[in-house]
Design an enzyme around this catalytic site. Structure first.
Site, PDB file in Angstrom:
ATOM      1  NE  ARG A  10       0.250  17.087 -12.681  1.00 24.26           N
ATOM      2  CZ  ARG A  10       0.770  16.042 -11.932  1.00 24.26           C
ATOM      3  NH1 ARG A  10       0.326  16.134 -10.694  1.00 24.26           N
ATOM      4  NH2 ARG A  10       1.565  15.408 -12.151  1.00 24.26           N
TER       5      ARG A  10
ATOM      6  CE  LYS B 136      -0.521  13.785 -15.263  1.00 31.66           C
ATOM      7  NZ  LYS B 136      -0.754  14.090 -16.576  1.00 31.66           N
TER       8      LYS B 136
ATOM      9  CG  ASN C  45      -2.252  16.382 -19.941  1.00 31.05           C
ATOM     10  OD1 ASN C  45      -1.320  15.711 -19.872  1.00 31.05           O
ATOM     11  ND2 ASN C  45      -2.981  16.638 -19.363  1.00 31.05           N
TER      12      ASN C  45
ATOM     13  CD  GLU D 114       6.690  16.601 -22.527  1.00 34.39           C
ATOM     14  OE1 GLU D 114       6.241  17.595 -22.332  1.00 34.39           O
ATOM     15  OE2 GLU D 114       6.255  15.310 -22.630  1.00 34.39           O
TER      16      GLU D 114
ATOM     17  CG  HIS E 160      -0.743  10.225 -25.541  1.00 33.85           C
ATOM     18  ND1 HIS E 160      -1.054  10.616 -24.335  1.00 33.85           N
ATOM     19  CD2 HIS E 160       0.649  10.330 -25.291  1.00 33.85           C
ATOM     20  CE1 HIS E 160      -0.402  11.004 -23.387  1.00 33.85           C
ATOM     21  NE2 HIS E 160       0.795  11.084 -23.999  1.00 33.85           N
TER      22      HIS E 160
ATOM     23  CG  HIS F 224       1.218  15.080 -23.720  1.00 34.13           C
ATOM     24  ND1 HIS F 224       1.661  16.463 -23.915  1.00 34.13           N
ATOM     25  CD2 HIS F 224       1.943  14.441 -23.064  1.00 34.13           C
ATOM     26  CE1 HIS F 224       2.956  16.429 -23.250  1.00 34.13           C
ATOM     27  NE2 HIS F 224       3.195  15.093 -22.833  1.00 34.13           N
TER      28      HIS F 224
ATOM     29  CE  LYS G 298       5.041  17.336 -14.256  1.00 40.14           C
ATOM     30  NZ  LYS G 298       5.180  16.231 -14.951  1.00 40.14           N
TER      31      LYS G 298
ATOM     32  NE  ARG H  31      -4.253  -1.969   1.934  1.00 39.06           N
ATOM     33  CZ  ARG H  31      -4.375  -3.289   2.506  1.00 39.06           C
ATOM     34  NH1 ARG H  31      -2.959  -3.511   3.150  1.00 39.06           N
ATOM     35  NH2 ARG H  31      -5.090  -3.892   2.263  1.00 39.06           N
TER      36      ARG H  31
ATOM     37  CD  GLU I 273      -3.756  15.604 -15.739  1.00 35.57           C
ATOM     38  OE1 GLU I 273      -3.198  15.953 -16.401  1.00 35.57           O
ATOM     39  OE2 GLU I 273      -4.426  14.374 -15.660  1.00 35.57           O
TER      40      GLU I 273
ATOM     41  CG  HIS J 243       6.141  11.066 -24.776  1.00 32.06           C
ATOM     42  ND1 HIS J 243       4.749  11.013 -24.806  1.00 32.06           N
ATOM     43  CD2 HIS J 243       6.479  12.262 -24.295  1.00 32.06           C
ATOM     44  CE1 HIS J 243       4.320  11.833 -24.243  1.00 32.06           C
ATOM     45  NE2 HIS J 243       5.380  12.611 -23.650  1.00 32.06           N
TER      46      HIS J 243
END
Length: 350
Positions: A231, A134, A235, A176, A242, A238, A217, A112, A227, A254
């Site tokens: 936030r 993330k 993206n 990026e 993607h 993206h 960031k 956990r 997010e 990427h």
């Protein structure tokens, strides 16, 4: 040594530091208890740096988009179990974005949650994926669909790793960097335009660039850790990017896909009368300056559009796109219907 604080005010115990320097990571790792520290290390990095071979309790991971899946997480979990990793042990991820995402996800669910540390070794992971918590893996053709928000205890950015990074992988990360400038800081955009030769040559300016990206960031994550709002601006490029990765069967990396995605999403914003042509021109200029491809013709329309439909940011009301109406000031376009996206891409092919 430069330091950036990721200050999560609501959960102060989750706050952590990003350390940026050169040739310091060996000393950091030497201070960790060898019997209570476990490593997931990228195979290529492991082969390049002899000091990594001296570490105990290491799992060597051969990275690719196809290995970024739940089976790889299970393998890491079994490694931790079989190596007698305990609740107060720590996991250290050494490698690029895939290593950080997969190892971080494993750390978030083993017993956990155990402490983990990020040691990014690519420009892309240094400026983006190692910061913000993330973690996750792909599910089939859908990028990052399964994962968690789980913050590291620290991020150690040792720029010496960039000395052995290929030009292709270095450029993969520059996309990026451009994203941060376009979405959040016009002066940063201008600096990248004016100093592109030094940036491409990995000059002294690079440490300041990494620092700037991490600061941006950290500020965004501080405001919106999970997010829910701002936030999502991170993206930019993206959603279409993607889809490019999936449609190309990951032949396009990427960062390169995101670069093309940034231009196409901006062009789509213009198509939807949300973005002025001068903004599109500015994004085109910086992407061309750094040698990125602007256009993409999908191979399989349904696969491409389907990847956009399954984007993890999508809502019942439609797709959410991050755009900018002015360089340095991002915005969200929500509730975008797929038929408009399909119409836009059909128009590009005519």
């Amino acid at each position: 040594m430069k330091t950036v604080k990721v200050d999560l005010r609501k959960e102060i115990d989750n706050s952590y530091e990003i350390l940026i320097g050169s040739d310091f990571i060996k000393g950091i790792l030497a201070d960790f208890d060898p019997n209570a520290t476990f490593y997931v290390i990228d195979k290529n990095v492991f082969n390049l740096y002899p000091f990594l071979r001296e570490l105990k309790n290491k799992y060597i991971f051969e990275t690719s988009e196809k290995s970024k899946n739940i089976n790889s997480v299970a393998e890491i979990l079994n490694f931790l179990k079989n190596s007698n990793c305990l609740r107060d042990s720590k996991l250290v991820a050494v490698g690029g974005g895939i290593i950080g995402d997969v190892a971080g996800f494993a750390a978030s669910i083993f017993m956990r949650g155990i402490d983990y540390y990020q040691v990014p070794t690519t420009l892309l992971s240094m400026v983006d994926s190692s910061v913000g918590g993330k973690t996750g893996v792909n599910l089939g053709d859908t990028k990052n669909l399964v994962g968690s928000f789980y913050q590291p205890k620290a991020v150690y950015i040792d720029m010496k790793f960039l000395n052995t990074l290929s030009f292709e992988e270095y450029k993969n990360g520059l996309a990026e960097v451009v994203k941060y400038a376009v979405m959040f800081d016009e002066s940063f955009y201008n600096m990248l335009i004016e100093n592109y030769a030094e940036v491409e040559q990995r000059g002294n300016i690079l440490q300041d660039i990494i620092l700037k990206c991490c600061q941006i960031k950290a500020d965004v994550v501080k405001e919106d850790e999970k997010e829910k709002g701002r936030r999502m601006l991170l993206n930019f490029g993206h959603t279409f990017g993607h889809a490019i990765e999936v449609d190309s069967e990951h032949k396009i990396k990427h960062g390169f896909a995101v670069a093309t995605g940034m231009y196409l999403e901006t062009l789509f914003g213009q198509f939807m009368k949300q973005v002025d042509s001068d903004v599109t021109d500015k994004i085109r200029i910086i992407l061309e300056r750094y040698g990125f491809e602007l256009n993409y013709k999908y191979l399989d329309e349904e696969k491409f559009i389907g990847a956009i439909a399954m984007d993890k940011k999508a809502r019942q009301s439609g797709v959410v796109l991050a755009l900018t109406q002015k360089v340095g000031s991002g915005m969200l376009l929500k509730g975008v219907e797929l038929n408009f996206i399909r119409e836009f891409f059909v128009s590009l092919r005519s």
